[in-house]
Design an enzyme around this catalytic site. Structure first.
Site, PDB file in Angstrom:
ATOM      1  N   HIS A  28      13.225  19.809  20.221  1.00 23.14           N
ATOM      2  CA  HIS A  28      13.882  19.253  21.400  1.00 23.14           C
ATOM      3  C   HIS A  28      13.527  17.793  21.658  1.00 23.14           C
ATOM      4  CE1 HIS A  28      14.054  23.553  21.723  1.00 23.14           C
ATOM      5  NE2 HIS A  28      12.744  23.593  21.875  1.00 23.14           N
TER       6      HIS A  28
ATOM      7  N   ASN B  65      10.618  25.487  11.080  1.00 16.64           N
ATOM      8  CA  ASN B  65      10.533  25.872  12.487  1.00 16.64           C
ATOM      9  C   ASN B  65       9.832  24.703  13.166  1.00 16.64           C
ATOM     10  OD1 ASN B  65       9.960  26.806  15.026  1.00 16.64           O
ATOM     11  ND2 ASN B  65       9.351  28.846  14.351  1.00 16.64           N
TER      12      ASN B  65
ATOM     13  N   HIS C 224      13.848  29.677  14.359  1.00 20.90           N
ATOM     14  CA  HIS C 224      13.063  29.873  15.585  1.00 20.90           C
ATOM     15  C   HIS C 224      12.811  31.355  15.764  1.00 20.90           C
ATOM     16  CE1 HIS C 224      13.517  25.734  16.875  1.00 20.90           C
ATOM     17  NE2 HIS C 224      14.773  25.819  16.480  1.00 20.90           N
ATOM     18  N   LEU C 225      11.598  31.692  16.144  1.00 21.44           N
ATOM     19  CA  LEU C 225      11.239  33.090  16.367  1.00 21.44           C
ATOM     20  C   LEU C 225      11.973  33.664  17.568  1.00 21.44           C
ATOM     21  CD1 LEU C 225       7.456  32.576  15.735  1.00 21.44           C
ATOM     22  CD2 LEU C 225       8.980  33.903  14.278  1.00 21.44           C
ATOM     23  N   SER C 226      12.019  32.898  18.640  1.00 22.50           N
ATOM     24  CA  SER C 226      12.672  33.365  19.867  1.00 22.50           C
ATOM     25  C   SER C 226      14.105  32.835  19.919  1.00 22.50           C
ATOM     26  CB  SER C 226      11.899  32.882  21.101  1.00 22.50           C
ATOM     27  OG  SER C 226      11.994  31.476  21.229  1.00 22.50           O
TER      28      SER C 226
ATOM     29  N   ASP D  85      15.252  12.272  11.332  1.00 26.39           N
ATOM     30  CA  ASP D  85      15.461  11.168  10.401  1.00 26.39           C
ATOM     31  C   ASP D  85      14.773  11.414   9.061  1.00 26.39           C
ATOM     32  OD1 ASP D  85      17.027   9.881  12.268  1.00 26.39           O
ATOM     33  OD2 ASP D  85      15.500   8.391  12.815  1.00 26.39           O
TER      34      ASP D  85
ATOM     35  N   ARG E 104      15.169  23.857  26.190  1.00 24.35           N
ATOM     36  CA  ARG E 104      15.072  24.371  24.816  1.00 24.35           C
ATOM     37  C   ARG E 104      16.446  24.554  24.165  1.00 24.35           C
ATOM     38  NH1 ARG E 104       9.720  25.978  24.035  1.00 24.35           N
ATOM     39  NH2 ARG E 104       8.657  26.585  25.956  1.00 24.35           N
TER      40      ARG E 104
ATOM     41  N   TYR F 291       6.818  35.548  20.886  1.00 30.18           N
ATOM     42  CA  TYR F 291       6.754  35.103  19.495  1.00 30.18           C
ATOM     43  C   TYR F 291       6.343  36.185  18.503  1.00 30.18           C
ATOM     44  CZ  TYR F 291       7.081  30.612  21.816  1.00 30.18           C
ATOM     45  OH  TYR F 291       7.500  29.562  22.590  1.00 30.18           O
TER      46      TYR F 291
END
Length: 149
Positions: free
Chosen positions: A82, A76, A102-104, A89, A113, A24
């Site tokens: 997931h 994020n 997302h960082l990764s 919603d 994931r 991260y």
């Protein structure tokens, strides 16, 4: 500054810089938020940030965004990506355009994931670029909401 962008950080992102920095990165959440605020201010855009480890608090903040007149959301959702139909919603309910960040690179990680409850409704998804992904998303959001001169 009349236009406002909201950045929402999901569970465990308060641990950035300490938790698995090889995945991260070494920047703290405060570092990232400050960089984003500076970037937004340079374009005369107001930027608000919010982090919670609680799904319901994130849903509440998304609802509040509509009341606050937020023009764009960068989110994020972290692990909620997931699992959370509620966050999906909420975003659909307020109808504010959003980018999933997302960082990764979630697609290069564990199979669980690879699925996102948000990506099919997002304007776009940015992953795998570390904190730079937030900056890429913010650049796009600013272009979309800033009046052309």
């Amino acid at each position: 500054m009349s236009s406002t962008i909201l950045v929402i950080h999901g569970p465990n992102l308060n641990l950035l810089g300490k938790r698995e920095p090889e995945v991260y990165g070494y920047l703290s959440l405060d570092d990232i938020n400050q960089q984003l605020k500076t970037q937004a201010q340079a374009s005369n855009i107001s930027l608000e940030t919010f982090q919670s480890n609680w799904e319901g608090a994130i849903v509440d903040r998304i609802h509040q965004a509509q009341i606050d007149g937020i023009q764009f959301i960068l989110i994020n959702p972290a692990a909620l990506t997931h699992t959370s139909v509620a966050v999906r919603d909420a975003l659909l309910g307020v109808a504010i355009p959003f980018i999933e960040v997302h960082l990764s690179n979630v697609h290069a990680r564990e199979a669980f994931r690879h699925h996102s409850y948000l990506s099919d409704k997002a304007v776009g998804v940015i992953c795998g670029f570390g904190a730079k992904g937030y900056h890429f998303a913010l650049d796009y959001a600013i272009q979309k909401i800033q009046p052309s001169t």
